[in-house]
Scaffold this motif. Structure first.
Motif, PDB file in Angstrom:
ATOM      1  N   TRP A   1       0.853  -0.692   0.057  1.00 24.82           N
ATOM      2  CA  TRP A   1       0.193   0.142  -0.515  1.00 24.82           C
ATOM      3  C   TRP A   1       0.973   1.553   0.204  1.00 24.82           C
ATOM      4  O   TRP A   1       1.700   1.639   0.336  1.00 24.82           O
ATOM      5  N   TYR A   2       0.898   1.913  -0.978  1.00 21.75           N
ATOM      6  CA  TYR A   2       1.608   3.059  -1.152  1.00 21.75           C
ATOM      7  C   TYR A   2       0.250   4.307  -0.749  1.00 21.75           C
ATOM      8  O   TYR A   2      -0.823   4.458  -1.036  1.00 21.75           O
ATOM      9  N   ARG A   3       1.356   5.796  -0.519  1.00 25.95           N
ATOM     10  CA  ARG A   3       0.564   7.083   0.288  1.00 25.95           C
ATOM     11  C   ARG A   3       1.279   8.134  -0.969  1.00 25.95           C
ATOM     12  O   ARG A   3       2.096   7.698  -0.661  1.00 25.95           O
ATOM     13  N   GLN A   4       0.109   8.597  -0.948  1.00 31.53           N
ATOM     14  CA  GLN A   4       0.420  10.243  -2.299  1.00 31.53           C
ATOM     15  C   GLN A   4      -0.162  11.199  -1.236  1.00 31.53           C
ATOM     16  O   GLN A   4      -1.347  11.553  -1.253  1.00 31.53           O
ATOM     17  N   THR A   5       0.564  12.609  -1.120  1.00 31.61           N
ATOM     18  CA  THR A   5       0.118  13.750  -0.694  1.00 31.61           C
ATOM     19  C   THR A   5       0.866  14.862  -1.420  1.00 31.61           C
ATOM     20  O   THR A   5       1.972  14.852  -2.280  1.00 31.61           O
ATOM     21  N   PRO A   6      -0.064  15.305  -1.886  1.00 36.36           N
ATOM     22  CA  PRO A   6       0.411  16.989  -2.246  1.00 36.36           C
ATOM     23  C   PRO A   6       1.702  17.374  -2.317  1.00 36.36           C
ATOM     24  O   PRO A   6       1.879  17.888  -0.871  1.00 36.36           O
ATOM     25  N   GLY A   7       3.447  17.145  -3.526  1.00 39.91           N
ATOM     26  CA  GLY A   7       3.424  17.876  -3.275  1.00 39.91           C
ATOM     27  C   GLY A   7       4.737  16.320  -2.954  1.00 39.91           C
ATOM     28  O   GLY A   7       6.097  17.547  -2.720  1.00 39.91           O
ATOM     29  N   LYS A   8       4.252  15.486  -2.838  1.00 38.52           N
ATOM     30  CA  LYS A   8       5.310  14.494  -2.390  1.00 38.52           C
ATOM     31  C   LYS A   8       5.353  12.935  -3.469  1.00 38.52           C
ATOM     32  O   LYS A   8       4.199  13.129  -4.019  1.00 38.52           O
ATOM     33  N   GLN A   9       6.845  12.035  -3.178  1.00 39.55           N
ATOM     34  CA  GLN A   9       6.529  11.749  -4.032  1.00 39.55           C
ATOM     35  C   GLN A   9       5.816  10.164  -3.664  1.00 39.55           C
ATOM     36  O   GLN A   9       5.218  10.558  -1.869  1.00 39.55           O
ATOM     37  N   ARG A  10       4.852   9.025  -3.870  1.00 39.62           N
ATOM     38  CA  ARG A  10       4.156   8.122  -3.596  1.00 39.62           C
ATOM     39  C   ARG A  10       5.479   7.744  -2.573  1.00 39.62           C
ATOM     40  O   ARG A  10       6.520   7.590  -2.394  1.00 39.62           O
ATOM     41  N   GLU A  11       4.643   6.473  -1.173  1.00 35.43           N
ATOM     42  CA  GLU A  11       5.786   6.527  -0.492  1.00 35.43           C
ATOM     43  C   GLU A  11       4.381   5.066  -0.237  1.00 35.43           C
ATOM     44  O   GLU A  11       3.632   5.228  -0.022  1.00 35.43           O
TER      45      GLU A  11
ATOM     46  N   THR B   1       4.394 -10.279   2.145  1.00 38.48           N
ATOM     47  CA  THR B   1       4.490 -11.430   0.583  1.00 38.48           C
ATOM     48  C   THR B   1       3.275 -11.870   1.247  1.00 38.48           C
ATOM     49  O   THR B   1       2.585 -12.054   1.209  1.00 38.48           O
ATOM     50  N   SER B   2       3.701 -13.285   0.009  1.00 32.63           N
ATOM     51  CA  SER B   2       2.364 -13.803  -0.531  1.00 32.63           C
ATOM     52  C   SER B   2       1.846 -14.962   0.848  1.00 32.63           C
ATOM     53  O   SER B   2       0.832 -14.810   0.522  1.00 32.63           O
ATOM     54  N   GLY B   3       3.217 -14.801   1.616  1.00 33.59           N
ATOM     55  CA  GLY B   3       3.224 -15.627   2.763  1.00 33.59           C
ATOM     56  C   GLY B   3       2.280 -15.055   3.760  1.00 33.59           C
ATOM     57  O   GLY B   3       2.601 -15.811   4.904  1.00 33.59           O
ATOM     58  N   GLY B   4       2.670 -13.914   3.540  1.00 32.05           N
ATOM     59  CA  GLY B   4       1.822 -12.655   4.973  1.00 32.05           C
ATOM     60  C   GLY B   4       2.924 -12.108   5.786  1.00 32.05           C
ATOM     61  O   GLY B   4       2.518 -11.665   6.776  1.00 32.05           O
ATOM     62  N   THR B   5       3.526 -12.160   5.061  1.00 34.76           N
ATOM     63  CA  THR B   5       5.628 -11.669   6.273  1.00 34.76           C
ATOM     64  C   THR B   5       4.695 -10.205   5.748  1.00 34.76           C
ATOM     65  O   THR B   5       4.960  -9.626   4.660  1.00 34.76           O
ATOM     66  N   THR B   6       4.689  -9.967   7.265  1.00 31.26           N
ATOM     67  CA  THR B   6       4.330  -7.558   7.222  1.00 31.26           C
ATOM     68  C   THR B   6       6.060  -7.001   7.031  1.00 31.26           C
ATOM     69  O   THR B   6       6.586  -6.997   8.460  1.00 31.26           O
ATOM     70  N   GLN B   7       5.275  -5.616   6.629  1.00 27.28           N
ATOM     71  CA  GLN B   7       6.524  -4.662   7.277  1.00 27.28           C
ATOM     72  C   GLN B   7       5.420  -2.948   6.802  1.00 27.28           C
ATOM     73  O   GLN B   7       4.601  -3.001   6.152  1.00 27.28           O
TER      74      GLN B   7
ATOM     75  N   GLY C   1       2.543   0.127  14.186  1.00 29.91           N
ATOM     76  CA  GLY C   1       1.730   0.027  15.610  1.00 29.91           C
ATOM     77  C   GLY C   1      -0.126   0.723  15.319  1.00 29.91           C
ATOM     78  O   GLY C   1      -0.619   0.615  15.845  1.00 29.91           O
ATOM     79  N   ARG C   2      -0.504   1.006  14.464  1.00 30.20           N
ATOM     80  CA  ARG C   2      -1.082   1.575  13.880  1.00 30.20           C
ATOM     81  C   ARG C   2      -1.959   1.137  12.944  1.00 30.20           C
ATOM     82  O   ARG C   2      -3.222   1.310  12.215  1.00 30.20           O
ATOM     83  N   PHE C   3      -1.333   0.638  11.706  1.00 33.34           N
ATOM     84  CA  PHE C   3      -1.727   0.132  10.643  1.00 33.34           C
ATOM     85  C   PHE C   3      -1.637  -1.195   9.961  1.00 33.34           C
ATOM     86  O   PHE C   3      -1.028  -1.711  10.912  1.00 33.34           O
ATOM     87  N   THR C   4      -2.484  -1.777  10.330  1.00 33.36           N
ATOM     88  CA  THR C   4      -1.966  -3.594   9.421  1.00 33.36           C
ATOM     89  C   THR C   4      -2.135  -3.766   8.203  1.00 33.36           C
ATOM     90  O   THR C   4      -3.752  -3.682   7.614  1.00 33.36           O
TER      91      THR C   4
ATOM     92  N   ASN D   1      -0.045  -1.719  -4.811  1.00 34.35           N
ATOM     93  CA  ASN D   1       0.682  -2.056  -6.065  1.00 34.35           C
ATOM     94  C   ASN D   1       1.533  -3.274  -5.745  1.00 34.35           C
ATOM     95  O   ASN D   1       1.739  -3.851  -4.312  1.00 34.35           O
ATOM     96  N   LYS D   2       2.257  -3.920  -7.298  1.00 35.83           N
ATOM     97  CA  LYS D   2       3.520  -4.781  -6.002  1.00 35.83           C
ATOM     98  C   LYS D   2       3.756  -3.802  -5.392  1.00 35.83           C
ATOM     99  O   LYS D   2       4.456  -2.106  -5.294  1.00 35.83           O
ATOM    100  N   ALA D   3       5.301  -4.676  -4.350  1.00 39.80           N
ATOM    101  CA  ALA D   3       5.697  -4.771  -3.593  1.00 39.80           C
ATOM    102  C   ALA D   3       6.999  -3.054  -3.955  1.00 39.80           C
ATOM    103  O   ALA D   3       7.347  -3.869  -5.146  1.00 39.80           O
ATOM    104  N   PRO D   4       7.945  -2.575  -3.839  1.00 39.18           N
ATOM    105  CA  PRO D   4       9.071  -2.045  -4.195  1.00 39.18           C
ATOM    106  C   PRO D   4       9.890  -3.403  -5.060  1.00 39.18           C
ATOM    107  O   PRO D   4       9.946  -4.121  -4.086  1.00 39.18           O
ATOM    108  N   GLY D   5      10.098  -3.058  -6.060  1.00 35.62           N
ATOM    109  CA  GLY D   5      11.325  -4.092  -7.010  1.00 35.62           C
ATOM    110  C   GLY D   5      10.651  -4.015  -8.274  1.00 35.62           C
ATOM    111  O   GLY D   5      10.127  -4.784  -8.205  1.00 35.62           O
ATOM    112  N   GLY D   6      11.717  -4.719  -9.619  1.00 38.96           N
ATOM    113  CA  GLY D   6      10.838  -4.341 -10.569  1.00 38.96           C
ATOM    114  C   GLY D   6       9.929  -3.371 -11.180  1.00 38.96           C
ATOM    115  O   GLY D   6       9.213  -2.181 -10.123  1.00 38.96           O
ATOM    116  N   ILE D   7       9.068  -3.446 -12.116  1.00 44.24           N
ATOM    117  CA  ILE D   7       8.039  -2.810 -12.364  1.00 44.24           C
ATOM    118  C   ILE D   7       6.937  -2.813 -12.043  1.00 44.24           C
ATOM    119  O   ILE D   7       6.187  -4.055 -12.002  1.00 44.24           O
TER     120      ILE D   7
END
Length: 116
Positions: free
Chosen positions: A36-46, A52-58, A65-68, A96-102
């Protein structure tokens, strides 16, 4: 080509919660890490969260602690549960896909507005 459709955004008061959903088409969804990515005015999408496909999160430090993030591979859907929302969480959220690749073509996103 994979299509991504985000939903669930809205206007919420600070401290409130929202649950975002991202429905994906295509057979590659189940084997790829998603983000999941977030974009705010004047900033790059972060990147705010990934899974992962197996459920590992970052998570980005700003949302830990606030988002899941979670996913349902059978439904080809990724979720983002957002609790204790802050004004600075305001933005357009995309999956979108997690970072890495197109990345796949970006969807329309879903607007999250947190009032202080």
């Amino acid at each position: 080509q994979v299509q991504l459709v985000e939903s669930g955004g809205g206007l919420v008061q600070a401290g409130g919660s929202l649950r975002l959903s991202c429905a994906a088409s295509g057979r590659l969804f189940n084997i790829l890490p998603m983000g999941w990515y977030r974009q705010t005015p004047g900033k790059q999408r972060e990147l705010v969260a990934s899974i992962t496909s197996g459920g590992t999160t970052q998570y980005a430090d700003s949302v830990k602690g606030r988002f899941t993030i979670s996913r349902d591979n059978a439904k080809k859907t990724v979720y983002l549960q957002m609790n204790s929302l802050k004004f600075e969480d305001t933005g357009v959220y995309y999956c979108n896909k997690a970072p890495g690749g197109i990345p796949w073509d970006w969807g329309q996103g879903t607007q999250v507005t947190v009032s202080s």
